[in-house]
Design a protein around this motif. Structure first.
Motif, mmCIF file in Angstrom:
data_model
loop_
_atom_site.group_PDB
_atom_site.id
_atom_site.type_symbol
_atom_site.label_atom_id
_atom_site.label_comp_id
_atom_site.label_asym_id
_atom_site.label_seq_id
_atom_site.Cartn_x
_atom_site.Cartn_y
_atom_site.Cartn_z
ATOM 1 N N PRO A 1 0.899 -1.246 -0.113
ATOM 2 C CA PRO A 1 0.045 -0.051 -0.182
ATOM 3 C C PRO A 1 0.789 1.256 -0.035
ATOM 4 O O PRO A 1 1.955 1.432 0.892
ATOM 5 C CB PRO A 1 -0.827 0.014 1.313
ATOM 6 C CG PRO A 1 -0.663 -1.465 1.893
ATOM 7 C CD PRO A 1 0.612 -2.004 1.178
ATOM 8 N N VAL A 2 0.675 2.328 -0.933
ATOM 9 C CA VAL A 2 1.257 3.512 -0.957
ATOM 10 C C VAL A 2 0.322 4.565 -0.955
ATOM 11 O O VAL A 2 -0.643 4.514 -1.540
ATOM 12 C CB VAL A 2 2.208 3.347 -2.125
ATOM 13 C CG1 VAL A 2 3.079 2.242 -2.152
ATOM 14 C CG2 VAL A 2 1.405 3.250 -3.589
ATOM 15 N N VAL A 3 0.920 5.842 -0.480
ATOM 16 C CA VAL A 3 0.239 6.799 -0.709
ATOM 17 C C VAL A 3 1.119 7.669 -1.569
ATOM 18 O O VAL A 3 2.411 8.186 -1.056
ATOM 19 C CB VAL A 3 -0.203 7.749 0.722
ATOM 20 C CG1 VAL A 3 -0.839 9.073 0.434
ATOM 21 C CG2 VAL A 3 -1.072 6.708 1.513
ATOM 22 N N THR A 4 0.815 8.420 -2.573
ATOM 23 C CA THR A 4 1.442 8.986 -3.321
ATOM 24 C C THR A 4 1.087 10.573 -3.378
ATOM 25 O O THR A 4 0.022 10.903 -3.349
ATOM 26 C CB THR A 4 1.687 8.532 -4.719
ATOM 27 O OG1 THR A 4 0.372 8.498 -5.298
ATOM 28 C CG2 THR A 4 2.232 7.118 -4.970
ATOM 29 N N LYS A 5 2.216 11.478 -3.617
ATOM 30 C CA LYS A 5 1.880 12.900 -3.981
ATOM 31 C C LYS A 5 2.526 13.106 -5.028
ATOM 32 O O LYS A 5 3.876 13.394 -5.369
ATOM 33 C CB LYS A 5 2.340 13.664 -2.832
ATOM 34 C CG LYS A 5 1.897 15.170 -2.810
ATOM 35 C CD LYS A 5 2.114 15.900 -1.661
ATOM 36 C CE LYS A 5 1.776 17.392 -1.634
ATOM 37 N NZ LYS A 5 2.103 18.119 -0.408
ATOM 38 N N GLY A 6 1.715 13.341 -6.359
ATOM 39 C CA GLY A 6 2.620 13.496 -7.831
ATOM 40 C C GLY A 6 3.475 11.952 -8.009
ATOM 41 O O GLY A 6 2.681 11.116 -7.548
ATOM 42 N N PRO A 7 4.670 12.238 -8.334
ATOM 43 C CA PRO A 7 5.552 10.913 -8.581
ATOM 44 C C PRO A 7 6.191 10.459 -7.575
ATOM 45 O O PRO A 7 6.799 9.430 -7.361
ATOM 46 C CB PRO A 7 6.585 11.575 -9.582
ATOM 47 C CG PRO A 7 6.591 13.005 -9.231
ATOM 48 C CD PRO A 7 5.373 13.470 -8.851
ATOM 49 N N LYS A 8 6.012 11.199 -6.353
ATOM 50 C CA LYS A 8 6.940 10.992 -4.945
ATOM 51 C C LYS A 8 5.909 10.022 -4.171
ATOM 52 O O LYS A 8 4.816 10.281 -3.923
ATOM 53 C CB LYS A 8 7.423 12.324 -4.477
ATOM 54 C CG LYS A 8 8.155 12.232 -3.112
ATOM 55 C CD LYS A 8 8.565 13.204 -2.429
ATOM 56 C CE LYS A 8 9.706 12.849 -1.300
ATOM 57 N NZ LYS A 8 10.039 13.992 -0.883
#
Length: 598
Positions: free
Chosen positions: A304-311
């Motif tokens: 599971p990931v939370v992204t902000k743009g490509p980061k």
């Protein structure tokens, strides 16, 4: 009435001639609202007239004995009311007002001519009718409301474990996600078993019709993880996969072995999860008579990931998602248990690999298990243990009562041969794991610790070397082989178990009514055979968080989509129908997990 009808129709004609720029769905809703308001106005008009009319005295109240002429509601309840009766029809804009203005007859009776030449007269006094009307008062009936599937939040106050702990001074970011499990009924299976769907209109059995409803349902609930069963391969490639890809899903598909045309598909939103590993399971083992069926499963390890743009802003602990469709045959509980053991062994292998890296792995296990709630097979999954010795094979899933049969197969240890490579703890055999590790990493760590441990009870290890120095407490002990030195059929216990600690999302009883929840229905019956299991959150103490991982282990159940009872589904002409496109209902649950900030 005759004059009002043309005016109404002409006004409708004028309205229909005007061009409309509104959306069709919006215009339909507007028309429905207008029709509803119009009907309400018609109903309220007579009520206002009644209130404004002068009230009559009890002496002026007239009894009605005509089936078509009912007294007002207030009159039937014994109160004062108007003598005006209003009949409003919802199908037209006209109203019929019936005014009764005749006053009470003051005569004392009736006079009838009688005798020869009708010269005589007979007096008949008036009948004394009771004050209460002959017709019973209309009892207010509860409005009938069709309850479709609703979203149910989990009552956190019911959790005894979490409420007894004091809140910690620090909290982690959390992530919520939804999981749907859905047996969508392969069209080939539907056509091969048409006798199960004789209650259905022909149009709801057409694949194009069902496919559109299916995609609409997925689009409506928008699950983050989608586990499908009975997915026909050509339909998946030509229709489902292209549309799901446009919705933002990454998909993994596994067709059943042999000449079967359907299989399982697991899809996840690539914007919320990264794929770490995938295992496609085949339960068919040609060298094993027990495992001669073509069922399959998919075990997916996600991050599971939370992204902000490509980061990537934050990550969650690994999430293992297992999806399967086990054998249907009600009399072959032994095959079901063997298939389930293979699936649990693969899940355990994924969990152990994460644990070796110092990570806790959360679990989601869902699919069509073809077993009823609280049966032995269900107990194995939910409690982690099953004593099977002597149980009839049909009892394992509980789909059908075959106790009337004189002879039935009873389970005996070992449940499956050693060639399957699965222990009675639903784990891969150590030798198999060592061989796989050696195959993957030749020349490096050829003899692992586990491999050497199994040699401690071999015949050579049980013989004491003559020149071995005697060290108290170390070399003065005689090795005890226990079960390790026994043959496979002797070492296989009468109880099979696993260590995955799984909990069911659904409780299988509808709140309030107490009726059983139903996940599948056709002409031969209704039952619950579909499940979503998960690892329940265990709240760590402050000492555990300070000394190790600060993230609470497990998943917190936030809510689920309610199921329906059998009588409600039968009132909808069963499954499939014009609302639900399969003979199974979809299962949907929302979970919360804690994240590690990057």
């Amino acid at each position: 009435m005759e004059e009002s009808t043309p005016e109404t129709s002409s006004s409708v004609q004028e309205k229909s001639e005007k061009p409309s720029l509104e959306d069709p769905a919006t215009s339909v809703e507007t028309n429905i609202q207008e029709a509803t308001c119009q009907t309400q106005e018609q109903t309220q008009l007579p009520m206002l007239t009644e209130f404004n009319a002068p009230a009559k005295t009890p002496a002026e109240i007239t009894e009605f004995w005509d089936d078509y002429l009912l007294p007002a509601v207030d009159e039937m309840q014994g109160g004062e009311s108007s003598s005006m009766l209003v009949f409003a029809s919802p199908l037209s804009n006209t109203q019929t007002h019936l005014k009764i203005c005749n006053e009470h007859d003051t005569q004392t009776g009736w006079h009838f001519p009688a005798g020869l030449g009708l010269a005589e007269e007979v007096h008949c006094p008036l009948w004394q009718f009771p004050e209460v009307s002959y017709y019973p008062p209309l009892e207010p009936t509860a409005q009938f409301e069709v309850m479709w599937r609703v979203w149910e939040e989990v009552d956190e106050s019911a959790s005894a474990e979490g409420t007894s702990l004091k809140p910690l001074p620090f909290t982690n970011a959390s992530m919520e996600f939804t999981v749907m499990s859905y047996n969508i009924l392969a069209q080939d299976l539907l056509e091969a078993n048409q006798g199960l769907y004789t209650h259905c209109p022909l149009e709801v059995l057409d694949w194009s019709y069902r496919c559109s409803l299916l995609l609409e349902e997925i689009l409506k609930w928008a699950p983050d993880i989608l586990c499908l069963q009975e997915v026909q391969e050509n339909h998946y490639q030509e229709q489902l996969f292209p549309v799901l890809s446009q919705m933002g899903y990454s998909c993994v598909y596994k067709r059943r072995t042999g000449n079967k045309t359907d299989g399982c598909a697991t899809c996840y939103r690539s914007s919320r999860f990264c794929e770490l590993s995938v295992t496609l399971l085949e339960f068919l083992r040609p060298d094993t008579e027990l495992l001669d069926r073509h069922n399959v499963g998919i075990v997916l390890l996600l991050q599971p990931v939370v992204t902000k743009g490509p980061k990537i802003k934050a990550k969650g602990p690994p999430l293992c998602v297992a999806n399967t469709h086990l054998l249907f045959n009600p009399s072959r509980g032994d095959v079901k248990l063997a298939q389930l053991a293979i699936l649990l062994a693969e899940i355990d292998s994924v969990v152990q690999s994460c644990k070796a890296k110092g990570e806790h792995c959360n679990l989601i296990l869902c699919g069509d298990f073809n077993a009823l709630p609280h049966t032995p097979m269900y107990q194995l999954i939910a409690t982690g243990e099953l004593f099977f010795q002597g149980l009839p094979a049909w009892m394992i899933s509980g789909q059908e009562d075959l106790s009337y049969k004189v002879h039935c197969h009873r389970l005996q240890a070992p449940l499956w041969p050693s060639s399957v490579g699965i222990t009675d703890s639903c784990q891969y055999s150590t030798v198999k794991e060592v061989l796989e590790n050696q195959h993957q990493k030749p020349g490096i760590l050829q003899f692992s610790h586990d491999f050497l441990l199994q040699l401690r009870f071999c015949p050579a290890a049980c013989v004491r070397p003559l020149d071995l120095e005697l060290i108290p407490g170390v070399t003065d002990n005689t090795p005890d082989a226990s079960r390790k030195n026994l043959p496979y059929d002797k070492s296989f216990r009468h109880t099979i178990r696993h260590q995955l600690e799984l909990e069911s999302v659904y409780k299988h009883i509808l709140p309030g009514s107490g009726n059983p929840e139903i996940t599948t229905l056709h002409s031969e019956g209704a039952a619950t055979v579909d499940y979503i299991f998960y690892t329940q959150r265990r709240v760590l103490t402050a000492d555990q968080k300070v000394g190790g991982n600060s993230v609470n282990e497990g998943l917190k159940l936030i809510g689920s989509l309610s199921l329906l009872s059998e009588d409600v589904l039968l009132s909808m002409r069963g499954l499939p129908n014009h609302i639900f496109p399969s003979d199974h209902l979809s299962l949907l649950a929302k979970f919360q997990l804690e994240l590690n900030a990057s």
